[in-house]
Design a protein around this motif. Structure first.
Motif, PDB file in Angstrom:
ATOM      1  N   PHE A   1       3.120  22.067  -4.360  1.00 17.89           N
ATOM      2  CA  PHE A   1       1.771  22.572  -4.635  1.00 17.89           C
ATOM      3  C   PHE A   1       1.834  24.002  -5.166  1.00 17.89           C
ATOM      4  CE2 PHE A   1       0.847  18.947  -2.061  1.00 17.89           C
ATOM      5  CZ  PHE A   1      -0.435  18.547  -2.418  1.00 17.89           C
ATOM      6  N   GLN A   2       0.843  24.352  -6.007  1.00 14.94           N
ATOM      7  CA  GLN A   2       0.798  25.698  -6.620  1.00 14.94           C
ATOM      8  C   GLN A   2       0.608  26.767  -5.556  1.00 14.94           C
ATOM      9  OE1 GLN A   2       1.144  26.467  -9.840  1.00 14.94           O
ATOM     10  NE2 GLN A   2       1.227  24.389 -10.653  1.00 14.94           N
ATOM     11  N   SER A   3      -0.243  26.466  -4.551  1.00 14.64           N
ATOM     12  CA  SER A   3      -0.526  27.480  -3.535  1.00 14.64           C
ATOM     13  C   SER A   3      -0.714  26.793  -2.186  1.00 14.64           C
ATOM     14  CB  SER A   3      -1.808  28.248  -3.881  1.00 14.64           C
ATOM     15  OG  SER A   3      -2.920  27.384  -3.736  1.00 14.64           O
ATOM     16  N   GLU A   4      -0.629  27.597  -1.140  1.00 17.21           N
ATOM     17  CA  GLU A   4      -0.791  27.076   0.222  1.00 17.21           C
ATOM     18  C   GLU A   4      -2.203  26.517   0.423  1.00 17.21           C
ATOM     19  OE1 GLU A   4       1.790  26.699   2.003  1.00 17.21           O
ATOM     20  OE2 GLU A   4       0.913  26.245   3.949  1.00 17.21           O
ATOM     21  N   SER A   5      -3.218  27.168  -0.200  1.00 17.71           N
ATOM     22  CA  SER A   5      -4.594  26.663  -0.029  1.00 17.71           C
ATOM     23  C   SER A   5      -4.783  25.320  -0.742  1.00 17.71           C
ATOM     24  CB  SER A   5      -5.614  27.695  -0.518  1.00 17.71           C
ATOM     25  OG  SER A   5      -5.400  27.950  -1.885  1.00 17.71           O
ATOM     26  N   ASP A   6      -4.075  25.121  -1.870  1.00 21.66           N
ATOM     27  CA  ASP A   6      -4.137  23.819  -2.553  1.00 21.66           C
ATOM     28  C   ASP A   6      -3.617  22.732  -1.622  1.00 21.66           C
ATOM     29  OD1 ASP A   6      -5.084  24.942  -4.796  1.00 21.66           O
ATOM     30  OD2 ASP A   6      -3.262  24.705  -6.008  1.00 21.66           O
ATOM     31  N   TYR A   7      -2.538  23.062  -0.897  1.00 21.50           N
ATOM     32  CA  TYR A   7      -1.929  22.099   0.021  1.00 21.50           C
ATOM     33  C   TYR A   7      -2.838  21.832   1.223  1.00 21.50           C
ATOM     34  CZ  TYR A   7       1.087  20.654   3.902  1.00 21.50           C
ATOM     35  OH  TYR A   7       1.596  20.014   5.000  1.00 21.50           O
ATOM     36  N   GLU A   8      -3.384  22.911   1.778  1.00 21.11           N
ATOM     37  CA  GLU A   8      -4.131  22.789   3.038  1.00 21.11           C
ATOM     38  C   GLU A   8      -5.383  21.931   2.918  1.00 21.11           C
ATOM     39  OE1 GLU A   8      -4.550  26.845   4.181  1.00 21.11           O
ATOM     40  OE2 GLU A   8      -2.504  26.928   5.021  1.00 21.11           O
ATOM     41  N   GLN A   9      -5.948  21.845   1.703  1.00 21.33           N
ATOM     42  CA  GLN A   9      -7.159  21.021   1.564  1.00 21.33           C
ATOM     43  C   GLN A   9      -6.872  19.537   1.787  1.00 21.33           C
ATOM     44  OE1 GLN A   9      -8.762  20.511  -2.473  1.00 21.33           O
ATOM     45  NE2 GLN A   9      -6.922  21.550  -3.255  1.00 21.33           N
ATOM     46  N   PHE A  10      -5.600  19.152   1.639  1.00 24.36           N
ATOM     47  CA  PHE A  10      -5.254  17.736   1.807  1.00 24.36           C
ATOM     48  C   PHE A  10      -4.525  17.443   3.116  1.00 24.36           C
ATOM     49  CE2 PHE A  10      -5.021  18.371  -2.888  1.00 24.36           C
ATOM     50  CZ  PHE A  10      -6.132  17.610  -3.206  1.00 24.36           C
ATOM     51  N   GLU A  11      -4.121  18.479   3.822  1.00 26.10           N
ATOM     52  CA  GLU A  11      -3.295  18.299   5.010  1.00 26.10           C
ATOM     53  C   GLU A  11      -4.001  17.390   6.011  1.00 26.10           C
ATOM     54  OE1 GLU A  11      -2.401  21.974   6.896  1.00 26.10           O
ATOM     55  OE2 GLU A  11      -0.655  21.160   7.938  1.00 26.10           O
ATOM     56  N   GLN A  12      -3.249  16.539   6.653  1.00 22.02           N
ATOM     57  CA  GLN A  12      -3.748  15.650   7.706  1.00 22.02           C
ATOM     58  C   GLN A  12      -4.824  14.704   7.191  1.00 22.02           C
ATOM     59  OE1 GLN A  12      -4.036  17.215  11.639  1.00 22.02           O
ATOM     60  NE2 GLN A  12      -1.856  17.469  11.307  1.00 22.02           N
ATOM     61  N   LEU A  13      -4.696  14.298   5.929  1.00 22.49           N
ATOM     62  CA  LEU A  13      -5.703  13.423   5.319  1.00 22.49           C
ATOM     63  C   LEU A  13      -5.610  12.000   5.848  1.00 22.49           C
ATOM     64  CD1 LEU A  13      -7.864  13.799   3.170  1.00 22.49           C
ATOM     65  CD2 LEU A  13      -6.207  13.032   1.481  1.00 22.49           C
ATOM     66  N   TYR A  14      -4.411  11.445   5.829  1.00 20.19           N
ATOM     67  CA  TYR A  14      -4.206  10.072   6.287  1.00 20.19           C
ATOM     68  C   TYR A  14      -3.170  10.074   7.399  1.00 20.19           C
ATOM     69  CZ  TYR A  14      -6.177   9.167   1.645  1.00 20.19           C
ATOM     70  OH  TYR A  14      -6.974   9.160   0.536  1.00 20.19           O
ATOM     71  N   ILE A  15      -3.567   9.583   8.554  1.00 21.60           N
ATOM     72  CA  ILE A  15      -2.629   9.503   9.677  1.00 21.60           C
ATOM     73  C   ILE A  15      -2.650   8.085  10.231  1.00 21.60           C
ATOM     74  CG2 ILE A  15      -2.055  10.342  11.984  1.00 21.60           C
ATOM     75  CD1 ILE A  15      -3.216  13.051  11.169  1.00 21.60           C
TER      76      ILE A  15
ATOM     77  N   ALA B   1       0.860  -1.190   0.000  1.00 19.28           N
ATOM     78  CA  ALA B   1       0.000   0.000   0.000  1.00 19.28           C
ATOM     79  C   ALA B   1       0.892   1.235   0.000  1.00 19.28           C
ATOM     80  CB  ALA B   1      -0.894   0.004   1.230  1.00 19.28           C
ATOM     81  N   VAL B   2       0.774   2.051  -1.036  1.00 18.17           N
ATOM     82  CA  VAL B   2       1.512   3.328  -1.076  1.00 18.17           C
ATOM     83  C   VAL B   2       0.502   4.434  -0.783  1.00 18.17           C
ATOM     84  CG1 VAL B   2       3.403   2.583  -2.561  1.00 18.17           C
ATOM     85  CG2 VAL B   2       1.311   3.399  -3.621  1.00 18.17           C
ATOM     86  N   VAL B   3       0.865   5.313   0.153  1.00 16.94           N
ATOM     87  CA  VAL B   3      -0.129   6.216   0.738  1.00 16.94           C
ATOM     88  C   VAL B   3       0.358   7.660   0.712  1.00 16.94           C
ATOM     89  CG1 VAL B   3      -1.516   6.674   2.804  1.00 16.94           C
ATOM     90  CG2 VAL B   3      -0.666   4.351   2.380  1.00 16.94           C
ATOM     91  N   GLY B   4      -0.537   8.568   0.319  1.00 12.31           N
ATOM     92  CA  GLY B   4      -0.219   9.990   0.455  1.00 12.31           C
ATOM     93  C   GLY B   4      -0.204  10.722  -0.867  1.00 12.31           C
ATOM     94  N   ASP B   5       0.858  11.479  -1.067  1.00 14.23           N
ATOM     95  CA  ASP B   5       0.961  12.328  -2.258  1.00 14.23           C
ATOM     96  C   ASP B   5       1.635  11.540  -3.384  1.00 14.23           C
ATOM     97  OD1 ASP B   5       1.354  14.255  -4.142  1.00 14.23           O
ATOM     98  OD2 ASP B   5       2.302  15.707  -2.786  1.00 14.23           O
ATOM     99  N   LEU B   6       0.851  10.718  -4.042  1.00  8.74           N
ATOM    100  CA  LEU B   6       1.406   9.814  -5.055  1.00  8.74           C
ATOM    101  C   LEU B   6       1.642  10.535  -6.380  1.00  8.74           C
ATOM    102  CD1 LEU B   6      -0.853   6.718  -4.265  1.00  8.74           C
ATOM    103  CD2 LEU B   6       1.224   7.507  -3.109  1.00  8.74           C
TER     104      LEU B   6
END
Ligand code: CP
Length: 334
Positions: free
Chosen positions: A250-264, A173-178
């Motif tokens: 990521f292009q912008s900080e908001s693009d990144y923040e929508q995915f932050e803390q997705l899989y822990i 299983a590969v997880v995260g920012d693939l």
């Protein structure tokens, strides 16, 4: 296999000698076997014996790191120094003449005249290929943007073998920012050399494995399942390969923040959902995707993984820089 046979097969494997290491697509199963046999031998020697051996005495490495790094830069440098060689580090564009407008190809043409091997980390996909095309000195790709990180894949594969005792019949299983994760790109493509591999790619749609990668894997006989369901995805895995979101891509900080803390992944989830003998890996650095309460579990292999990197990179330098007969002679002295 006896120790003598092991040494013999390593020194017959001249497929690495004087070669660039740019992409996992250039590796064969037998070349990897030879690398891992030599890695085992170096690991068994340990650092104390290794530092008295000096097989690369007089050799010089240029570590050109134009993007941030801790593990790759230091483990390449340490590996070279334990083998008796000297290292020159360039860290950051600002401290190289690239900051004055020099092209990468000109930089490489110059540096190749000073040293015996160049390790390159660069922000642009394809930079290692450009470097290799402009050098008669071997180039080792230590990460080219979101492209590849082939030596990370080698140490990942070595870790998988050490932890599971096999390289076939595996669900990984590969997880995260693939989308942006070059270590994942290299690892999944390297698994094409082995049989009965199932890759479970766990990511939101926008960060899934690139479609052409999935196609290449499937054509090669790898089963690929894509899902955004973390719990379901990790439940059947023999290996879980966590990755961080690549904030800097990521292009912008908001693009990144929508995915932050997705899989822990945490201890409770590991113990309730995963196979008891699952191997948990991460190329590191981690951010929040593996809770520190996992670190003490026997399943947590990520620091053993980083330790393995030192020895895999030592073996790689020996195979690239020494001829089979030189390597044989050095091995016969220990
Ligand atoms: N895994 C890895 O490449 O780490 P660094 O970026 O710290 O080298």
């Amino acid at each position: 296999m006896t120790e003598k046979q092991t040494i013999k097969s390593t020194i017959q494997a001249d497929t690495w000698n004087r070669k660039n290491v740019v992409s996992v697509s250039q590796f064969t199963e037998s070349a990897i076997d030879a690398l891992f046999e030599l890695t085992d031998r170096l690991k068994a020697m340990g650092r104390f014996q290794l530092r008295q051996w000096n097989p690369l005495s007089g050799y010089v490495l240029s570590n050109l790191f134009f993007e941030a790094s801790t593990r790759s830069r230091i483990s390449f440098a340490s590996a070279f120094q334990y083998l008796g060689g000297s290292v020159d580090n360039t860290v950051g564009v600002v401290f190289s003449s690239i900051s004055k407008g020099e092209s990468l190809s000109d930089t490489i043409r110059v540096v190749q005249g000073y040293v015996d091997v160049i390790v390159l980390r660069h922000f642009a996909v394809g930079s290692a290929r450009i470097a290799a095309d402009n050098s008669t000195t071997p180039i080792i790709n230590a990460g080219d943007g979101i492209g590849e990180h082939p030596t990370q894949a080698l140490l990942d594969l070595y870790t998988i073998y050490n932890e599971t005792k096999r390289l076939s019949d595996l669900t990984i299983a590969v997880v995260g920012d693939l989308q942006h994760g070059r270590t994942v790109h290299s690892l999944v493509h390297l698994m094409r050399l082995y049989t009965n591999i199932h890759i479970v790619a766990i990511a939101p749609n926008d960060l899934q494995l690139p479609a052409d990668s999935v196609h290449t894997l499937q054509v090669s006989g790898i089963r690929v399942t894509q899902t955004d369901d973390f719990k379901v995805g990790i439940a059947t895995a023999d290996v879980i390969y966590m990755t961080r979101l690549q904030r800097e891509r990521f292009q912008s900080e908001s693009d990144y923040e929508q995915f932050e803390q997705l899989y822990i992944l945490n201890r409770a989830l590991t113990e309730s959902v995963c196979k008891p003998d699952v191997v948990i890996m991460h190329p590191l650095p981690r951010t929040s995707e593996i809770n520190p309460d996992v670190d003490a579990l026997k399943q947590a292999a990520y620091f053993r993984q980083t330790d393995n990197g030192l020895y895999v990179r030592m073996a790689l330098f020996l195979l690239v820089l020494l001829s089979p007969s030189e390597l044989r002679n050095h091995l016969n002295t220990v």
